[in-house]
Design an enzyme around this catalytic site. Structure first.
Site, PDB file in Angstrom:
ATOM      1  N   ASP A  82       4.160 -42.875  42.018  1.00  0.00           N
ATOM      2  CA  ASP A  82       5.516 -42.435  41.687  1.00  0.00           C
ATOM      3  C   ASP A  82       6.049 -43.223  40.488  1.00  0.00           C
ATOM      4  OD1 ASP A  82       7.647 -40.693  42.077  1.00  0.00           O
ATOM      5  OD2 ASP A  82       8.651 -42.005  43.495  1.00  0.00           O
ATOM      6  N   ASP A  83       7.356 -43.214  40.320  1.00  0.00           N
ATOM      7  CA  ASP A  83       8.058 -43.797  39.179  1.00  0.00           C
ATOM      8  C   ASP A  83       7.769 -45.302  39.033  1.00  0.00           C
ATOM      9  OD1 ASP A  83       9.822 -44.182  37.079  1.00  0.00           O
ATOM     10  OD2 ASP A  83      11.599 -43.502  38.176  1.00  0.00           O
TER      11      ASP A  83
ATOM     12  N   LYS B  48       3.639 -35.095  38.593  1.00  0.00           N
ATOM     13  CA  LYS B  48       4.997 -34.802  39.038  1.00  0.00           C
ATOM     14  C   LYS B  48       5.913 -35.052  37.855  1.00  0.00           C
ATOM     15  CE  LYS B  48       8.838 -36.220  41.947  1.00  0.00           C
ATOM     16  NZ  LYS B  48       9.373 -37.181  42.939  1.00  0.00           N
TER      17      LYS B  48
ATOM     18  N   ASP C 248       9.636 -35.183  36.680  1.00  0.00           N
ATOM     19  CA  ASP C 248      11.012 -35.303  37.148  1.00  0.00           C
ATOM     20  C   ASP C 248      11.983 -34.878  36.052  1.00  0.00           C
ATOM     21  OD1 ASP C 248      13.020 -35.908  38.980  1.00  0.00           O
ATOM     22  OD2 ASP C 248      12.121 -37.829  39.537  1.00  0.00           O
TER      23      ASP C 248
ATOM     24  N   SER D  80      10.224 -30.697  38.995  1.00  0.00           N
ATOM     25  CA  SER D  80      11.486 -30.979  39.687  1.00  0.00           C
ATOM     26  C   SER D  80      12.654 -30.187  39.102  1.00  0.00           C
ATOM     27  CB  SER D  80      11.792 -32.477  39.602  1.00  0.00           C
ATOM     28  OG  SER D  80      10.830 -33.235  40.297  1.00  0.00           O
TER      29      SER D  80
ATOM     30  N   ARG E 290      10.247 -28.764  43.345  1.00  0.00           N
ATOM     31  CA  ARG E 290      11.305 -29.237  44.220  1.00  0.00           C
ATOM     32  C   ARG E 290      12.537 -28.365  44.019  1.00  0.00           C
ATOM     33  NH1 ARG E 290      11.942 -34.511  45.210  1.00  0.00           N
ATOM     34  NH2 ARG E 290      14.005 -33.848  45.939  1.00  0.00           N
TER      35      ARG E 290
ATOM     36  N   ASP F 126      16.700 -35.167  47.028  1.00  0.00           N
ATOM     37  CA  ASP F 126      15.699 -36.058  47.607  1.00  0.00           C
ATOM     38  C   ASP F 126      15.895 -36.207  49.113  1.00  0.00           C
ATOM     39  OD1 ASP F 126      14.713 -36.485  45.098  1.00  0.00           O
ATOM     40  OD2 ASP F 126      15.577 -38.476  44.855  1.00  0.00           O
TER      41      ASP F 126
END
Length: 412
Positions: A71-72, A148, A150, A182, A207, A211
């Protein structure tokens, strides 16, 4: 058993392949309040390798959990002199390519995170419109298998340009990279601001909503939003393009055993990607058994790829139904009451509109792993739904011979 979905053929995405949509999600986001020395142990290539070993050694990979996603906050705070993203050298000293090689050696795939904006949500370098091509080529050169993308720190115009542009850039690399967008979550998840026809052509999953948090209230909020908006959302999903209600929090801290079953059941009915957000080194056996339920995975990964719907609401009970291959169905009855009481539910296959097979249907309890018997359309049966819990049924035409002999491993 190898659960799978086939990518949809489409004009501008690398879609002609099979892919497992069961994903392990390992967050490497460094929180400000965590001391640096502790963060080095928690958020590092050591963690990712440890998760890869767990997935390969503890039966996850064979069930279809094959993506391990970072992830981030994995990058340095600045790009290199050539404008390329670089991993944090303290936490990822071997680099992402070497990490991808290790993950691949364990029979798994590596996912990575970026953001369509000036910064990631965690404040690290984002992917701006002028760096999309560079970043896509960088990820491909590292042999990453999933992105992913975002949407923090960008405006509507930039997103409208950037998400399709990244799709084209990933395709242009020649490497097949699952593309998780996202974008709709930043636009409220609904038309007219969200164009799901376009999303289906450029993204493999997306998404829709905010969240998820590690709480039953958050899970229930997402379930209710999907129910209210199912007429819009349900037709948009299918092989190669999936609605993503966010991660599974089974195995974390916020859900009871009953609530964990409820989230898993509804995510399976929704044909949602199963993205775990836990630590496989410390997960309880109870949570592991839920996440490795073969019949649940079979339902989730059904090759028709039809997203299920809430077909009725009776007081605080929501009744969800999903059509599966070979005339099969899955039903989930969820107790959304807040009074702490179990709820009775009496129904029949006729009332559930499961009547196509004239000789009746075999019913199985997915979580109790029991065969419940043979039922015709008129026979009523009684269920008891625990507080904030679920009963999930797998329904199969009686004309399918020796189901338990052929698929008994689903209940193993």
């Amino acid at each position: 058993m190898q659960p799978w979905f086939v990518y949809r053929k489409c004009s501008n995405r690398s879609c002609d392949m099979c892919i497992y949509f069961l994903v392990l999600f390992a967050s490497v986001c460094l929180q400000v309040q965590i001391k640096r020395e502790k963060a080095l142990d928690i958020t590092s290539e050591h963690l990712i390798k440890a998760m890869a070993d767990q997935m390969a050694n503890e039966g996850w990979r064979e069930l279809g959990y094959v993506y391990l996603s970072i992830d981030d906050c994995w990058t340095k705070k600045q790009r290199d002199p050539n404008g390329r993203l670089e991993p944090d050298p303290d936490r990822f000293p071997s680099g992402i390519k070497a990490l991808a090689d290790y993950v691949h050696s364990r029979g798994l795939k590596l996912g990575i995170y970026s953001d369509m904006g000036n910064y990631t949500c965690g404040g690290y370098p984002g992917t701006t419109l002028d760096t999309i091509k560079t970043d896509a080529e960088t990820f491909s050169s590292w042999e990453v298998d999933m992105l992913k993308f975002d949407g923090c720190y960008s405006n509507d115009t930039e997103k409208a340009i950037g998400y399709p542009k990244m799709s084209s850039a990933l395709n242009a690399t020649g490497r097949q990279i699952l593309y998780s967008c996202s974008w709709p979550a930043y636009e409220g998840g609904l038309p007219p601001k969200v164009n799901y026809t376009q999303l289906g052509n450029i993204c493999n999953m997306w998404r829709n909503y905010g969240d998820i948090q590690d709480s039953w209230a958050s899970v229930l909020d997402i379930i209710k939003w999907y129910a209210v908006n199912q007429d819009v959302l349900q037709p948009t999903a299918g092989p190669g393009h999936w609605n993503d209600p966010d991660m599974l929090i089974t195995g974390d801290f916020g859900l009871s055993y009953e609530q964990s079953k409820a989230q898993l059941a509804i995510w399976a009915i929704l044909a949602a990607p199963l993205i775990m957000s836990n630590d496989l080194r410390t997960i309880s056996q109870e949570a592991k058994d839920l996440l490795q339920n073969r019949l649940l995975i079979y339902i989730n990964q059904d090759s028709l790829g039809i997203q299920g719907r809430q077909i009725m609401k009776v007081d605080c009970l929501g009744v969800w139904k999903r059509e599966l291959v070979n005339g099969q169905y899955a039903i989930a009855v969820i107790n959304m009451g807040d009074d702490g009481l179990p709820r009775p539910f009496t129904t029949s296959l006729g009332l559930l509109n499961v009547t196509q097979c004239p000789v009746g249907y075999k019913l199985y309890d997915v979580f109790d792993r029991n065969y419940l018997g043979l039922f015709n359309s008129e026979t009523t049966f009684n269920l008891k739904i625990n507080p904030s819990g679920v009963v999930m049924l797998f329904i199969q035409p009686a004309s399918v011979v020796n189901h338990m002999k052929r698929h008994g491993s689903y209940f193993g």
